[in-house]
Design a protein around this motif. Structure first.
Motif, PDB file in Angstrom:
ATOM      1  N   ILE A 413       0.839  -1.197   0.000  1.00  0.00           N
ATOM      2  CA  ILE A 413       0.000   0.000   0.000  1.00  0.00           C
ATOM      3  C   ILE A 413       0.874   1.247   0.000  1.00  0.00           C
ATOM      4  CG2 ILE A 413      -1.784   1.269   1.237  1.00  0.00           C
ATOM      5  CD1 ILE A 413      -2.785  -1.387   2.331  1.00  0.00           C
ATOM      6  N   LEU A 414       1.672   1.403   1.030  1.00  0.00           N
ATOM      7  CA  LEU A 414       2.645   2.491   1.092  1.00  0.00           C
ATOM      8  C   LEU A 414       4.026   1.877   0.907  1.00  0.00           C
ATOM      9  CD1 LEU A 414       1.201   4.531   4.099  1.00  0.00           C
ATOM     10  CD2 LEU A 414       0.978   5.048   1.656  1.00  0.00           C
ATOM     11  N   SER A 415       4.362   1.617  -0.337  1.00  0.00           N
ATOM     12  CA  SER A 415       5.624   0.934  -0.620  1.00  0.00           C
ATOM     13  C   SER A 415       6.815   1.831  -0.301  1.00  0.00           C
ATOM     14  CB  SER A 415       5.676   0.511  -2.094  1.00  0.00           C
ATOM     15  OG  SER A 415       5.642   1.644  -2.917  1.00  0.00           O
ATOM     16  N   GLU A 416       7.883   1.186   0.101  1.00  0.00           N
ATOM     17  CA  GLU A 416       9.122   1.898   0.443  1.00  0.00           C
ATOM     18  C   GLU A 416      10.242   1.356  -0.421  1.00  0.00           C
ATOM     19  OE1 GLU A 416      12.147   2.583   4.251  1.00  0.00           O
ATOM     20  OE2 GLU A 416      10.363   1.319   4.443  1.00  0.00           O
ATOM     21  N   LYS A 417      10.990   2.278  -1.033  1.00  0.00           N
ATOM     22  CA  LYS A 417      12.112   1.882  -1.869  1.00  0.00           C
ATOM     23  C   LYS A 417      13.391   1.813  -1.059  1.00  0.00           C
ATOM     24  CE  LYS A 417      10.303   3.683  -6.237  1.00  0.00           C
ATOM     25  NZ  LYS A 417      10.553   4.579  -7.393  1.00  0.00           N
ATOM     26  N   ILE A 418      14.107   0.722  -1.251  1.00  0.00           N
ATOM     27  CA  ILE A 418      15.373   0.517  -0.547  1.00  0.00           C
ATOM     28  C   ILE A 418      16.449   0.288  -1.600  1.00  0.00           C
ATOM     29  CG2 ILE A 418      16.657  -0.923   1.079  1.00  0.00           C
ATOM     30  CD1 ILE A 418      13.964  -1.623   2.358  1.00  0.00           C
ATOM     31  N   ALA A 419      17.555   1.044  -1.485  1.00  0.00           N
ATOM     32  CA  ALA A 419      18.614   0.982  -2.494  1.00  0.00           C
ATOM     33  C   ALA A 419      19.910   0.469  -1.878  1.00  0.00           C
ATOM     34  CB  ALA A 419      18.843   2.361  -3.103  1.00  0.00           C
ATOM     35  N   ARG A 420      20.635  -0.304  -2.666  1.00  0.00           N
ATOM     36  CA  ARG A 420      21.968  -0.761  -2.298  1.00  0.00           C
ATOM     37  C   ARG A 420      22.881  -0.571  -3.512  1.00  0.00           C
ATOM     38  NH1 ARG A 420      19.987  -0.262   1.855  1.00  0.00           N
ATOM     39  NH2 ARG A 420      19.829  -1.733   3.604  1.00  0.00           N
ATOM     40  N   THR A 421      24.135  -0.262  -3.249  1.00  0.00           N
ATOM     41  CA  THR A 421      25.074   0.002  -4.338  1.00  0.00           C
ATOM     42  C   THR A 421      26.164  -1.057  -4.377  1.00  0.00           C
ATOM     43  OG1 THR A 421      26.393   1.455  -2.917  1.00  0.00           O
ATOM     44  CG2 THR A 421      24.671   2.479  -4.244  1.00  0.00           C
ATOM     45  N   PHE A 422      26.632  -1.317  -5.619  1.00  0.00           N
ATOM     46  CA  PHE A 422      27.722  -2.247  -5.872  1.00  0.00           C
ATOM     47  C   PHE A 422      28.694  -1.539  -6.811  1.00  0.00           C
ATOM     48  CE2 PHE A 422      23.792  -4.431  -5.083  1.00  0.00           C
ATOM     49  CZ  PHE A 422      24.129  -5.426  -4.188  1.00  0.00           C
ATOM     50  N   SER A 423      29.966  -1.665  -6.543  1.00  0.00           N
ATOM     51  CA  SER A 423      30.925  -0.896  -7.338  1.00  0.00           C
ATOM     52  C   SER A 423      32.148  -1.716  -7.681  1.00  0.00           C
ATOM     53  CB  SER A 423      31.350   0.372  -6.578  1.00  0.00           C
ATOM     54  OG  SER A 423      32.017   0.038  -5.381  1.00  0.00           O
ATOM     55  N   VAL A 424      32.831  -1.274  -8.724  1.00  0.00           N
ATOM     56  CA  VAL A 424      34.096  -1.861  -9.129  1.00  0.00           C
ATOM     57  C   VAL A 424      35.044  -0.710  -9.428  1.00  0.00           C
ATOM     58  CG1 VAL A 424      33.390  -2.012 -11.564  1.00  0.00           C
ATOM     59  CG2 VAL A 424      35.244  -3.464 -10.712  1.00  0.00           C
ATOM     60  N   GLU A 425      36.286  -0.821  -8.977  1.00  0.00           N
ATOM     61  CA  GLU A 425      37.257   0.259  -9.130  1.00  0.00           C
ATOM     62  C   GLU A 425      38.222  -0.045 -10.257  1.00  0.00           C
ATOM     63  OE1 GLU A 425      39.118   2.706  -5.765  1.00  0.00           O
ATOM     64  OE2 GLU A 425      40.740   1.333  -6.319  1.00  0.00           O
ATOM     65  N   THR A 426      38.556   1.018 -10.992  1.00  0.00           N
ATOM     66  CA  THR A 426      39.539   0.928 -12.068  1.00  0.00           C
ATOM     67  C   THR A 426      40.735   1.799 -11.709  1.00  0.00           C
ATOM     68  OG1 THR A 426      37.852   0.569 -13.758  1.00  0.00           O
ATOM     69  CG2 THR A 426      39.996   1.360 -14.514  1.00  0.00           C
ATOM     70  N   ALA A 427      41.928   1.229 -11.858  1.00  0.00           N
ATOM     71  CA  ALA A 427      43.155   1.994 -11.617  1.00  0.00           C
ATOM     72  C   ALA A 427      44.089   1.737 -12.794  1.00  0.00           C
ATOM     73  CB  ALA A 427      43.808   1.581 -10.302  1.00  0.00           C
ATOM     74  N   LEU A 428      44.173   2.688 -13.698  1.00  0.00           N
ATOM     75  CA  LEU A 428      44.989   2.555 -14.896  1.00  0.00           C
ATOM     76  C   LEU A 428      46.398   3.090 -14.635  1.00  0.00           C
ATOM     77  CD1 LEU A 428      42.375   3.730 -17.555  1.00  0.00           C
ATOM     78  CD2 LEU A 428      43.015   1.374 -16.970  1.00  0.00           C
ATOM     79  N   PRO A 429      47.407   2.542 -15.296  1.00  0.00           N
ATOM     80  CA  PRO A 429      48.784   3.031 -15.076  1.00  0.00           C
ATOM     81  C   PRO A 429      48.959   4.461 -15.573  1.00  0.00           C
ATOM     82  CG  PRO A 429      48.706   1.432 -16.855  1.00  0.00           C
ATOM     83  CD  PRO A 429      47.346   1.408 -16.217  1.00  0.00           C
TER      84      PRO A 429
END
Length: 743
Positions: A413-429
């Motif tokens: 009825i009163l829906s609640e949004k829940i967010a989670r984040t996923f990440s990947v890191e890039t390190a270039l020379p």
């Protein structure tokens, strides 16, 4: 809400000084006046001691600080914005905005004077209210108070208000420069340039530095990035290429992979009631993303192919960046961020690129998806190329991360949004890139580079003047040629130094020095106006050698204007008025009293200093070309008319700058004007010819009142004018025996 955060723009008002400081300075002023009264006729010796006592007070006066309390901040950020609690570590206020049922930081609000109190040309720092977004973008900038002389009762504050409005939407990560008026329309980069204001170039550069320095202080302390990369340009080396396969790129870490399984999502949403939202076994893949920075040829060419890579670089433009995100996961999965519902050309709502704790603005380039020429072995699937503009301050040679957001709902009825984040890191020379550093040196070096041609011309001008004045038996001794030279030089002073170069020296600079000593002990504002600073340096050096007259008689644009106006007196048959000696001596003291009043008012932070400084007509006649309200124009014009009857009456009786130079001229080491034993007794020619009244009946030269017109020097070196030489030549003719011819 770009440029419209603040509901109104108030005119600047001076900040009041504490009553205790006013009382202390009032006592000092009374003591100074007592010194002068006891000094009798030695005012020029008493005033330096008075000013020295005034200088002692400057070190104990408090520094300027911000003046807005919570109520004032709330007035500038009305609903629906909400002002949070003031930060405990920095003098900043978080400005919140409701988003999806929660409050997010919309901006950080702060006063520039709290973080970067850089004195302007009024001597005190301008105070600006700045709203800085979490990504380092300026939401808006507003002037609270300022004492910039060119805007106070001059151009008015409206041009300054319009100037600071240009910062809305610009990034504190960029090295923003002040260009010429209409610089943007002329092709200057709009993300790194703001249009300057004619006749206020130095003041706008101080304002610009105040905005950037205070914003970067907040960025370092709150947003996670600092001043080190401001203006830094990082480019992939275009000729550095090595053929590599996708497994090779993955093995080197130059292409990254972000895989989220059901088990990963269940762990991330644990305790939220949405753990079981994913379908399939725990090891089933929800999203599988490949991430690659494309500007580097070894990466971009290998992934896209030569033709598509070249086309992308042309479309991308110089110094912008491209990041490819390809989805190898289930195409129809709701968690797929680049699935069928992805909108081309939009900012992806579930993908973000971050660096240094900040989100970097990235938008889909909407490039043609078909026949992209992708590398063999690259998984099939939907993909996007995200464009990062150079204004974002992105540095691909430093670690950065791609973040995917997965959102789940609970409740029906009163829906609640829940967010989670996923990440990947890039390190270039780093060896894949070249780093182009911003121009070395602080911001005040910009006007020195910009005005280098003017400074060169000014240096030539001064180099011509010095030997002419020093070699008294040269050009100076020839009245006809010297008069032509002087008029030509004064024309250059008026036209080039004054109206074009805007380098009219003024008492306003001394007011600025006093106020800077009072508020910040920072005098770098002088460096933002190179021609004026060069002239100040030359004038001070000339004080040691020759006294006040070098500047007042040769380098003051308003003084030159008065001399040209005085030339009209002869064709108009206007006769100069001789001021009685007693009145003349009394009137000469007025400029010293005015000087003391201005400096004392400046020391106590009173706006009276600005009002008293208007005794100078320089702003009206030189800086603003007489384009000003009629009382100021009438005053300046009245002084020029007075000059027709009382030669340089303003300079002799009213000029506070001339008074300060006369006092400083007491350090003069040379009595450089030649005198003869007959000067004053019996000869009075130089005294009669001196239009400034700087030669006493005794023949002594009053260097504090001498304007170095060199008329007396010309006379004493001219055998046809110098009375002792004329008489000596007549006596010689009478005593020389005539030859007698004998028939």
């Amino acid at each position: 809400m770009r440029g419209q955060v603040f509901p109104e723009r108030a005119h600047p008002s001076p900040q009041p000084s504490p009553a205790r400081e006013r009382a202390r300075v009032a006592a000092l002023k009374r003591h100074c006046l007592d010194l002068v009264a006891r000094g009798g006729g030695s005012e020029t010796r008493a005033w330096p001691l008075c000013l020295a006592l005034l200088a002692l007070l400057l070190a104990i006066l408090p520094a300027q600080a911000g003046q807005l309390d919570r109520a004032a901040i709330e007035k500038n950020f009305p609903p629906p914005l909400v002002v949070g609690e003031k930060d405990a570590a920095l003098p900043i206020w978080p400005i919140l905005k409701q988003q999806a049922g929660a409050y997010e930081v919309f901006a950080y609000a702060f006063e520039s004077v709290d973080l970067a109190p850089i004195p302007g040309f009024g001597g005190t720092p301008p105070d600006l209210l700045i709203a800085l977004a979490p990504d380092g973008t300026f939401r808006d900038v507003k002037v609270i108070t300022h004492r910039e002389p060119v805007f106070l009762e001059g151009l008015g504050s409206e041009p300054l208000f319009a100037f600071v409005e240009q910062y809305a939407g610009l990034s504190a990560k960029q090295a923003i420069r002040v260009g010429r008026p209409n610089a943007r329309a002329a092709g200057a980069a709009p993300q790194t340039t703001v249009d300057g204001i004619s006749m206020a170039t130095a003041s706008t550069r101080v304002i610009n530095q105040s905005i950037l320095a205070s914003a970067l202080a907040v960025a370092r302390g709150k947003l996670g990035f600092g001043a080190g990369n401001v203006g830094l340009t990082v480019r992939a080396k275009p000729d550095l290429y090595e053929p590599l396969s996708l497994p090779d790129l993955l093995a080197r870490g130059w292409v990254k992979r972000l895989t989220v399984t059901n088990a990963d999502a269940t762990a991330a949403f644990k305790g939220t009631g949405t753990e079981a939202s994913g379908d399939g076994p725990p090891d089933a893949i929800l999203t599988d993303l490949y991430v690659a920075y494309l500007n580097a040829p070894t990466i971009g060419r290998n992934l896209l192919g030569q033709a598509r890579f070249d086309a992308l670089m042309r479309e991308l433009g110089p110094d912008n960046h491209a990041v490819m995100v390809l989805s190898a996961g289930p195409v129809d999965a709701p968690e797929n961020p680049v699935g069928e519902r992805f909108v081309l050309g939009a900012v992806p709502d579930r993908l973000a690129i971050g660096q240094g704790g900040l989100i970097v603005g990235a938008r889909d380039m909407a490039v043609e998806r078909r026949d992209a020429g992708q590398a063999e072995g690259l998984p099939a699937g939907n993909w996007t190329i995200l464009r990062i503009d150079q204004a974002a301050g992105f540095d691909p040679s430093a670690p950065w991360a791609l973040t995917e957001t997965i959102v789940r709902e609970r409740g029906q009825i009163l829906s609640e949004k829940i967010a989670r984040t996923f990440s990947v890191e890039t390190a270039l020379p780093e060896d894949l890139f070249t780093r182009v550093k911003p121009e070395d040196g602080p911001s005040w070096t910009d006007p020195w580079r910009a005005r280098a041609p003017e400074l060169a011309a000014l240096a030539v001008m001064l180099a011509v003047l010095v030997p002419v004045l020093a070699r008294q038996r040269g050009l100076v001794a020839d009245q006809r040629r010297f008069t032509a030279f002087r008029l030509a030089f004064l024309a250059v002073t008026l036209g080039f130094v004054g109206w074009y170069g805007q380098a009219q020296l003024s008492i306003v600079t001394l007011v600025g020095l006093v106020r800077a000593a009072t508020a910040t002990h920072d005098f770098t504002f002088l460096l933002y106006d190179p021609p004026s600073l060069v002239l100040w340096a030359f004038a001070l050096a000339a004080l040691v050698a020759w006294g006040r007259g070098t500047f007042c008689g040769w380098l003051c644009p308003f003084g030159a204007l008065q001399e040209f106006v005085a030339l009209l007196g002869r064709p108009l048959r206007i006769r100069q008025v001789t001021v009685p000696p007693g009145l003349d001596r009394a009137l000469r003291h007025v400029k010293y009293v005015l000087l003391a009043g201005i400096l004392v008012a400046a020391a106590v932070g009173s706006p009276l200093a600005d009002s008293l400084s208007e005794a100078e007509p320089f702003k009206t006649a030189i800086t603003l070309y007489f384009v000003r309200s009629w009382p100021f124009v009438a005053y300046a014009a009245g002084l020029l008319v007075l000059n027709l009857f009382v030669y340089k009456g303003f300079c002799r009786y009213l000029c506070p700058l001339g008074a300060s130079l006369a006092l400083l001229g007491q350090v003069r080491i040379l009595d450089w004007i030649p005198r003869r034993a007959e000067c004053g007794s019996p000869c009075q020619l130089c005294k009669v010819r001196c239009r400034y009244g700087a030669i006493a009946p005794s023949g002594r030269v009053d260097y504090a009142e001498c304007f170095q017109c060199m008329d007396c020097v010309t006379i004493i070196h001219d055998p046809a004018q110098c009375v002792p030489q004329v008489l000596a030549r007549k006596r010689q003719r009478r005593t020389t025996p005539r030859s007698v011819v004998v028939a």
